[in-house]
Write a protein that holds these residues in place. Sequence first.
Motif, PDB file in Angstrom:
ATOM      1  N   PRO A  92       0.854  -1.096   0.060  1.00 26.26           N
ATOM      2  CA  PRO A  92      -0.089  -0.039   0.029  1.00 26.26           C
ATOM      3  C   PRO A  92       0.858   1.505   0.106  1.00 26.26           C
ATOM      4  N   ALA A  93       0.226   2.338  -0.534  1.00 26.16           N
ATOM      5  CA  ALA A  93       1.183   3.536  -0.558  1.00 26.16           C
ATOM      6  C   ALA A  93       1.009   4.118   0.838  1.00 26.16           C
ATOM      7  N   ARG A  94       2.157   5.084   0.981  1.00 30.45           N
ATOM      8  CA  ARG A  94       2.427   5.538   2.398  1.00 30.45           C
ATOM      9  C   ARG A  94       2.329   6.700   2.244  1.00 30.45           C
ATOM     10  N   ARG A  95       1.420   7.529   3.177  1.00 31.92           N
ATOM     11  CA  ARG A  95       1.520   9.059   3.099  1.00 31.92           C
ATOM     12  C   ARG A  95       2.758   9.734   3.689  1.00 31.92           C
ATOM     13  N   LEU A  96       3.431  10.715   3.437  1.00 36.85           N
ATOM     14  CA  LEU A  96       4.639  11.059   3.934  1.00 36.85           C
ATOM     15  C   LEU A  96       4.271  12.657   4.172  1.00 36.85           C
ATOM     16  N   LYS A  97       4.940  13.221   5.267  1.00 39.14           N
ATOM     17  CA  LYS A  97       4.917  14.491   5.649  1.00 39.14           C
ATOM     18  C   LYS A  97       6.240  14.835   6.376  1.00 39.14           C
ATOM     19  N   ALA A  98       6.759  16.167   6.474  1.00 37.92           N
ATOM     20  CA  ALA A  98       8.140  16.550   6.826  1.00 37.92           C
ATOM     21  C   ALA A  98       8.439  15.738   8.115  1.00 37.92           C
ATOM     22  N   GLY A  99       9.535  15.540   8.199  1.00 40.62           N
ATOM     23  CA  GLY A  99      10.052  14.637   9.205  1.00 40.62           C
ATOM     24  C   GLY A  99      10.197  13.069   8.941  1.00 40.62           C
ATOM     25  N   ASP A 100       9.454  12.616   7.752  1.00 43.02           N
ATOM     26  CA  ASP A 100       9.482  11.146   7.611  1.00 43.02           C
ATOM     27  C   ASP A 100      10.584  10.734   6.692  1.00 43.02           C
ATOM     28  N   VAL A 101      10.958   9.629   6.929  1.00 43.34           N
ATOM     29  CA  VAL A 101      12.369   8.929   6.108  1.00 43.34           C
ATOM     30  C   VAL A 101      11.645   7.593   5.581  1.00 43.34           C
ATOM     31  N   VAL A 102      12.169   7.564   4.355  1.00 42.90           N
ATOM     32  CA  VAL A 102      11.916   6.341   3.691  1.00 42.90           C
ATOM     33  C   VAL A 102      13.356   5.690   3.097  1.00 42.90           C
ATOM     34  N   ILE A 103      13.460   4.460   3.179  1.00 41.75           N
ATOM     35  CA  ILE A 103      14.622   3.701   2.892  1.00 41.75           C
ATOM     36  C   ILE A 103      14.051   2.749   1.804  1.00 41.75           C
ATOM     37  N   THR A 104      14.814   2.913   0.604  1.00 36.13           N
ATOM     38  CA  THR A 104      14.411   2.121  -0.523  1.00 36.13           C
ATOM     39  C   THR A 104      15.730   1.086  -1.038  1.00 36.13           C
ATOM     40  N   HIS A 105      15.664  -0.074  -0.764  1.00 34.52           N
ATOM     41  CA  HIS A 105      16.741  -0.991  -0.881  1.00 34.52           C
ATOM     42  C   HIS A 105      17.128  -1.127  -2.326  1.00 34.52           C
ATOM     43  N   ASP A 106      18.121  -1.699  -2.827  1.00 38.48           N
ATOM     44  CA  ASP A 106      18.575  -1.948  -4.064  1.00 38.48           C
ATOM     45  C   ASP A 106      17.495  -3.023  -4.665  1.00 38.48           C
ATOM     46  N   GLY A 107      16.983  -2.762  -5.947  1.00 37.15           N
ATOM     47  CA  GLY A 107      16.377  -3.600  -6.657  1.00 37.15           C
ATOM     48  C   GLY A 107      14.847  -3.321  -6.444  1.00 37.15           C
ATOM     49  N   VAL A 108      14.495  -2.501  -5.631  1.00 33.25           N
ATOM     50  CA  VAL A 108      12.939  -2.419  -5.136  1.00 33.25           C
ATOM     51  C   VAL A 108      12.334  -1.503  -6.117  1.00 33.25           C
ATOM     52  N   LYS A 109      11.158  -1.991  -6.841  1.00 34.08           N
ATOM     53  CA  LYS A 109      10.399  -1.027  -7.706  1.00 34.08           C
ATOM     54  C   LYS A 109       9.446  -0.052  -6.899  1.00 34.08           C
TER      55      LYS A 109
END
Length: 134
Positions: free
Chosen positions: A82-99
Amino acid sequence: MTNEEVKEGIIFPVGEKNEAYAQYFIGQSYLNTLIADPEINVGVGNVTFEPGCRNNWHIHHEGFQLLLVTGGEGWYQEEGKPARRLKAGDVVITHDGVKHWHGAAKDSWFEHLAITAGRPEWLEPVSDELYNQL
């Protein structure tokens, strides 16, 4: 985030229209490259999205992407999740190979620092059908 706040830059200046990657975005984005050192395999950019703007699905090969949200509201989604709603202060980590994809909410500007290593593979646009369900 108001248009005036974006123009002034919350933390880092917004930068110029993102013409170099425009073909991989729906809507208008802006890019301020903060670090582009050929001796390291990590780039840092301040990316700003106008309301409704989003990038295409993409994958980072032989690397990763970190997003540090600095303003506005937006979305991040990995394929099959599912999509994740983001706001100031949020951090996202996208690993190698993830669409995945990311972009602004329909009614808000969105700004993040993108810390990226490796080679991107740009894929299909995020459909209006998927985006409008958020």
